[in-house]
Scaffold this active site. Structure first.
Site, PDB file in Angstrom:
ATOM      1  N   HIS A 152      -1.894   0.398  -9.637  1.00  0.00           N
ATOM      2  CA  HIS A 152      -2.443  -0.579  -8.684  1.00  0.00           C
ATOM      3  C   HIS A 152      -3.059  -1.785  -9.421  1.00  0.00           C
ATOM      4  O   HIS A 152      -4.263  -2.019  -9.340  1.00  0.00           O
ATOM      5  CB  HIS A 152      -3.486   0.083  -7.776  1.00  0.00           C
ATOM      6  CG  HIS A 152      -3.698  -0.671  -6.495  1.00  0.00           C
ATOM      7  ND1 HIS A 152      -3.990  -0.057  -5.307  1.00  0.00           N
ATOM      8  CD2 HIS A 152      -3.655  -2.006  -6.221  1.00  0.00           C
ATOM      9  CE1 HIS A 152      -4.140  -0.968  -4.356  1.00  0.00           C
ATOM     10  NE2 HIS A 152      -3.923  -2.169  -4.901  1.00  0.00           N
ATOM     11  N   ARG A 197       0.872  -1.175   0.000  1.00  0.00           N
ATOM     12  CA  ARG A 197       0.000   0.000   0.000  1.00  0.00           C
ATOM     13  C   ARG A 197       0.911   1.228   0.000  1.00  0.00           C
ATOM     14  O   ARG A 197       1.937   1.245   0.697  1.00  0.00           O
ATOM     15  CB  ARG A 197      -0.890   0.030   1.244  1.00  0.00           C
ATOM     16  CG  ARG A 197      -2.009  -0.997   1.249  1.00  0.00           C
ATOM     17  CD  ARG A 197      -3.107  -0.690   0.228  1.00  0.00           C
ATOM     18  NE  ARG A 197      -4.230  -1.604   0.305  1.00  0.00           N
ATOM     19  CZ  ARG A 197      -4.399  -2.694  -0.462  1.00  0.00           C
ATOM     20  NH1 ARG A 197      -3.491  -3.004  -1.380  1.00  0.00           N
ATOM     21  NH2 ARG A 197      -5.463  -3.471  -0.314  1.00  0.00           N
ATOM     22  N   GLU A 217      -4.505   7.555  -4.318  1.00  0.00           N
ATOM     23  CA  GLU A 217      -4.961   6.850  -5.524  1.00  0.00           C
ATOM     24  C   GLU A 217      -6.416   7.218  -5.770  1.00  0.00           C
ATOM     25  O   GLU A 217      -7.164   7.349  -4.787  1.00  0.00           O
ATOM     26  CB  GLU A 217      -4.832   5.333  -5.347  1.00  0.00           C
ATOM     27  CG  GLU A 217      -3.397   4.875  -5.155  1.00  0.00           C
ATOM     28  CD  GLU A 217      -3.275   3.357  -4.952  1.00  0.00           C
ATOM     29  OE1 GLU A 217      -4.262   2.647  -5.155  1.00  0.00           O
ATOM     30  OE2 GLU A 217      -2.181   2.914  -4.575  1.00  0.00           O
TER      31      GLU A 217
END
Ligand code: NAP
Length: 323
Positions: free
Chosen positions: A283, A236, A265
């Protein structure tokens, strides 16, 4: 016949999975652009399935019938677990089915960063290949190097196997606890974090985001890494202090970074984008057709079991069911 329970679907699911849900539940599809809280309070919602949304007290305090959130992810840092526990709302997730695919991406980022694949692809397409490639554009080897795994869990172990068995790498790791079976299988050696930072040629960040791991890798840690080292983050974004990382990449404190995740994000602008020694992807750790399908199926199964009286396959907070 008992009344069907109401389920909100946060993301687009395959039509057959929506049909499957509709056999047992009233399905409410959340559309991007809609106000999430309004959708969650439009009917008495019993279940939520999906990913990528923060859900805590603010979003859920008026969703009084909520029994389960089935996240289509293994990480659950988007959810306020203390609040879910306080409300006895079950959280289920989708581990295992994404482990190998996410490990593949970690290795892709290691290789792409080491061999400067994106930079040289751009260079080639720009028409620069007129003569031999000078050593200025050479990369570094991956095979035979030292692989440092920060978080030797499911995905960390799958990355370590690729490194050890496929690339003859020496494996070092850190985790909350020692992993004797993996130490034996992969000749892996435990290190405290500072030792891992000092010895790794490739540092793979694979710890869950928590209050303990937020900014675990900051300026101090980056300064302990080799100047030839490459950092890969597929965990993360907030586990790494991004401003400190940009500085370390600019100054040559470390050689490069392969990044799947970011502090914010989605990401449309970043100083990282100006750096040639960064390979950045949006991602996509689990984003293959096969794996996303498997994750969605598992999340649907977890939801069905939770709402129809069974035991879900993967529960993050099973204790809420005991009470
Ligand atoms: P996992 O099996 O739970 O492994 C997590 C590992 O991190 C465990 O070995 C744990 O140690 C270790 N750990 C936790 N806190 C730590 C700390 N403070 N210091 C050192 N080690 C620590 O989880 P996983 O399935 O491998 O997934 C890991 C994470 O990857 C997920 O939480 C998710 O955020 C992320 N992820 C990202 C993507 C993507 O698309 N990029 C896809 C999947 C997962 P112990 O075992 O000793 O407790």
């Amino acid at each position: 016949m008992p009344m069907k329970k109401n389920v909100v679907v946060l993301n687009r699911l395959a039509p057959d999975l929506v049909e499957r849900l509709a056999e047992h539940f009233n399905v409410v599809q959340f559309e991007s652009g809609q106000d999430l809280q309004s959708v969650l309070t439009s009917v008495p919602v019993h279940g939520v399935i999906g990913a990528g949304r923060q859900l805590g007290r603010r979003e859920l305090e008026n969703v009084s019938e909520l029994e389960v959130i089935s996240t289509i992810s293994v990480g659950y840092d988007n959810y306020d677990l203390d609040y879910l526990n306080e409300r006895s709302i079950l959280l289920t997730n989708t581990p295992d089915v994404l482990t190998e695919t996410t490990a593949d991406l970690a290795f892709t980022l290691m290789l792409a960063t080491a061999r400067r694949i994106v930079e040289l692809d751009n260079w080639l397409r720009a028409g620069n290949w007129r003569a031999g490639l000078g050593s200025k554009y050479f990369g570094c080897d991956v095979h035979g190097k030292t692989l440092g795994i920060l978080g030797l869990g499911n995905i960390g172990a799958a990355i370590a196997r690729r490194g050890r068995l496929g690339f003859g790498m020496r494996v070092l790791y850190t985790a909350n606890s020692r992993k004797p079976a993996l130490e034996q299988e992969l000749d892996a050696e435990f290190r405290e974090l500072d030792g891992l930072l000092a010895e790794a040629d490739f540092l793979c960040v694979v710890v869950p985001l928590s209050e303990q791991t937020r900014k675990l890798i900051g300026q101090r840690e980056l300064e302990r890494m080799k100047s030839s080292a490459i950092l890969v983050n597929i965990a993360r974004g907030p586990v790494v202090d991004e401003a400190a990382l940009v500085e370390a990449l600019r100054s040559g404190q470390i050689r490069g970074a392969g990044l799947d995740v970011f502090e914010r994000e989605p990401l449309t602008e970043s100083p990282l984008f100006a750096l040639d020694n960064v390979v950045a992807v949006p991602h996509i750790g689990s984003a293959t057709h096969e794996t996303r399908r498997a994750m969605a199926e598992l999340a649907v199964r977890n939801l069905e079991l939770a709402l129809l009286g069974g035991t879900p396959l993967h529960m993050v907070n099973p204790q809420v069911r005991a009470g």
